[in-house]
Design an enzyme around this catalytic site. Structure first.
Site, PDB file in Angstrom:
ATOM      1  N   THR A 230     -21.521 -19.052  32.751  1.00 47.01           N
ATOM      2  CA  THR A 230     -22.573 -18.907  31.736  1.00 47.01           C
ATOM      3  C   THR A 230     -23.847 -18.350  32.362  1.00 47.01           C
ATOM      4  O   THR A 230     -24.923 -18.442  31.770  1.00 47.01           O
ATOM      5  CB  THR A 230     -22.887 -20.264  31.070  1.00 47.01           C
ATOM      6  OG1 THR A 230     -23.216 -21.228  32.086  1.00 47.01           O
ATOM      7  CG2 THR A 230     -21.704 -20.770  30.261  1.00 47.01           C
ATOM      8  N   ARG A 232     -24.598 -14.874  34.575  1.00 50.31           N
ATOM      9  CA  ARG A 232     -24.669 -13.463  34.226  1.00 50.31           C
ATOM     10  C   ARG A 232     -23.303 -12.842  34.499  1.00 50.31           C
ATOM     11  O   ARG A 232     -22.653 -13.167  35.496  1.00 50.31           O
ATOM     12  CB  ARG A 232     -25.751 -12.730  35.040  1.00 50.31           C
ATOM     13  CG  ARG A 232     -27.182 -13.026  34.615  1.00 50.31           C
ATOM     14  CD  ARG A 232     -27.482 -12.436  33.249  1.00 50.31           C
ATOM     15  NE  ARG A 232     -28.872 -12.607  32.845  1.00 50.31           N
ATOM     16  CZ  ARG A 232     -29.348 -13.627  32.136  1.00 50.31           C
ATOM     17  NH1 ARG A 232     -28.521 -14.594  31.779  1.00 50.31           N
ATOM     18  NH2 ARG A 232     -30.621 -13.693  31.793  1.00 50.31           N
ATOM     19  N   GLU A 261     -22.649  -6.216  27.915  1.00 46.06           N
ATOM     20  CA  GLU A 261     -22.583  -6.936  26.641  1.00 46.06           C
ATOM     21  C   GLU A 261     -22.853  -6.034  25.436  1.00 46.06           C
ATOM     22  O   GLU A 261     -22.920  -6.511  24.304  1.00 46.06           O
ATOM     23  CB  GLU A 261     -23.534  -8.130  26.676  1.00 46.06           C
ATOM     24  CG  GLU A 261     -23.107  -9.157  27.728  1.00 46.06           C
ATOM     25  CD  GLU A 261     -24.041 -10.330  27.891  1.00 46.06           C
ATOM     26  OE1 GLU A 261     -25.104 -10.347  27.220  1.00 46.06           O
ATOM     27  OE2 GLU A 261     -23.720 -11.238  28.689  1.00 46.06           O
ATOM     28  N   HIS A 288     -22.844 -14.709  24.748  1.00 42.95           N
ATOM     29  CA  HIS A 288     -24.106 -15.032  25.418  1.00 42.95           C
ATOM     30  C   HIS A 288     -24.980 -15.945  24.553  1.00 42.95           C
ATOM     31  O   HIS A 288     -26.158 -15.679  24.324  1.00 42.95           O
ATOM     32  CB  HIS A 288     -24.872 -13.753  25.773  1.00 42.95           C
ATOM     33  CG  HIS A 288     -25.832 -13.947  26.913  1.00 42.95           C
ATOM     34  ND1 HIS A 288     -26.133 -12.958  27.806  1.00 42.95           N
ATOM     35  CD2 HIS A 288     -26.563 -15.020  27.304  1.00 42.95           C
ATOM     36  CE1 HIS A 288     -27.032 -13.396  28.692  1.00 42.95           C
ATOM     37  NE2 HIS A 288     -27.296 -14.657  28.395  1.00 42.95           N
ATOM     38  N   ALA A 290     -24.767 -19.540  25.066  1.00 45.53           N
ATOM     39  CA  ALA A 290     -24.745 -20.878  25.645  1.00 45.53           C
ATOM     40  C   ALA A 290     -26.101 -21.570  25.560  1.00 45.53           C
ATOM     41  O   ALA A 290     -26.182 -22.764  25.275  1.00 45.53           O
ATOM     42  CB  ALA A 290     -24.270 -20.821  27.096  1.00 45.53           C
TER      43      ALA A 290
END
Length: 312
Positions: A230, A232, A261, A288, A290
């Site tokens: 979580t 990068r 992403e 992305h 989290a």
């Protein structure tokens, strides 16, 4: 009368930040849709800059901000901010990991339990009319060794949330000292390689950590079965991860981040890699999010405001 210090808020932020800064005597200018060109045109007139993810704070922007006293990142990661150059110019660099660490810790736990107990794949089978108990038998977290790579706000918060699961939590960090080892045991890298069964990555992205977790590096973990990232996407070698999953070395992987992403920009190779990951039943990917909850959205703004106010 002394003019109020103007702060440019150049991205979407929770509305609470404006009254907090105003009450402290600042003049916040909220321009959430401003682009980089617009920022460069006006930044000279501001005492501070608040950004999230869309704006890269590099030498060009820092030099344009001739009167900047600080740059604040509403979030944890500072990979889009040239902190060294800020320091060289006497400009403070602020971030807010305290604001979303609880959200991230819960998300990591959710990914981990979902993978261990095969919850998503079991549900997918049921939607297809398949009721298969044996092949969806889960694995308990109890008595497993969870290795946390990076013992900052995020890693330590996840470690704390593992209390009550009766697992052993160990952690490694090359740079940070840990004063409270109530819910985690600090180990050196060799012991982390030796004992870790579940690895959770919590390190910043920089030149040292970019592609750190290559296949050869991951294979140094002698008992590794589950990997969660979580941090990068760029710290993890996707091809290497796929190899470990496909040859059975890894039981499962949970990813909240990818190296790229922007899915619409994918090359054919990137599309193929993502398709491979998403077709594997023992992989979970989230976009992305989290550290991105309704609560963290507000808390991040509150933390940023408090740190700005502390600067004076």
């Amino acid at each position: 009368m002394t003019a109020k210090k103007r702060i440019l808020i150049a991205d979407d932020m929770h509305e609470c930040i404006l009254p907090l800064l105003k009450e402290a005597g600042y003049d916040p200018v909220y321009l959430p849709v401003i682009d980089r060109v617009g920022i460069l045109e006006i930044i000279e007139g501001f005492y501070g800059l608040v950004i999230r993810s869309k704006t890269s704070v590099n030498k060009e922007l820092i030099d344009a901000g001739k009167n900047l006293a600080f740059v604040a990142r509403a979030g944890a990661g500072m990979d889009k901010v040239d902190e060294d150059y800020l320091v060289s110019k006497g400009i403070a660099a602020i971030n807010a990991p305290e604001g979303n660490r609880d959200a991230l810790g819960e998300h990591v736990l959710g990914l981990l339990l979902s993978l261990l107990h095969k919850i998503p794949s079991a549900f997918e089978e049921i939607k297809k009319g398949i009721w298969d108990r044996e092949n969806n038998r889960g694995i308990e977290l109890k008595d497993k060794v969870v290795g946390i790579y990076g013992m900052g706000n995020m890693g330590m918060c996840f470690a704390k949330k593992l209390q009550g699961f009766d697992c052993k939590v160990i952690g490694y960090d090359k740079y940070k000292d840990v004063l409270d080892e109530t819910f985690i045991t600090r180990v050196d890298l060799e012991e982390l390689f030796e004992k870790t069964e579940i690895l959770s990555i919590h390190i910043p992205l920089n030149t040292e950590t970019n592609q750190l977790f290559k296949e050869s590096y991951l294979r140094k973990f002698k008992n590794l079965k589950v990997l969660i990232n979580t941090a990068r996407g760029e710290v993890l070698d996707t091809v290497g991860l796929i190899n470990l999953l496909q040859d059975g070395s890894l039981y499962a992987a949970g990813l909240d981040v990818l190296a790229n992403e922007k899915l619409e920009s994918y090359s054919n190779e990137e599309v193929a890699l993502l398709n491979t990951l998403t077709y594997l039943p023992n992989v979970l990917i989230t976009p992305h999010v989290a550290g991105w909850t309704f609560e963290s959205y507000q808390k991040i703004s509150e933390v940023v405001a408090s740190k700005i106010i502390e600067l004076g």
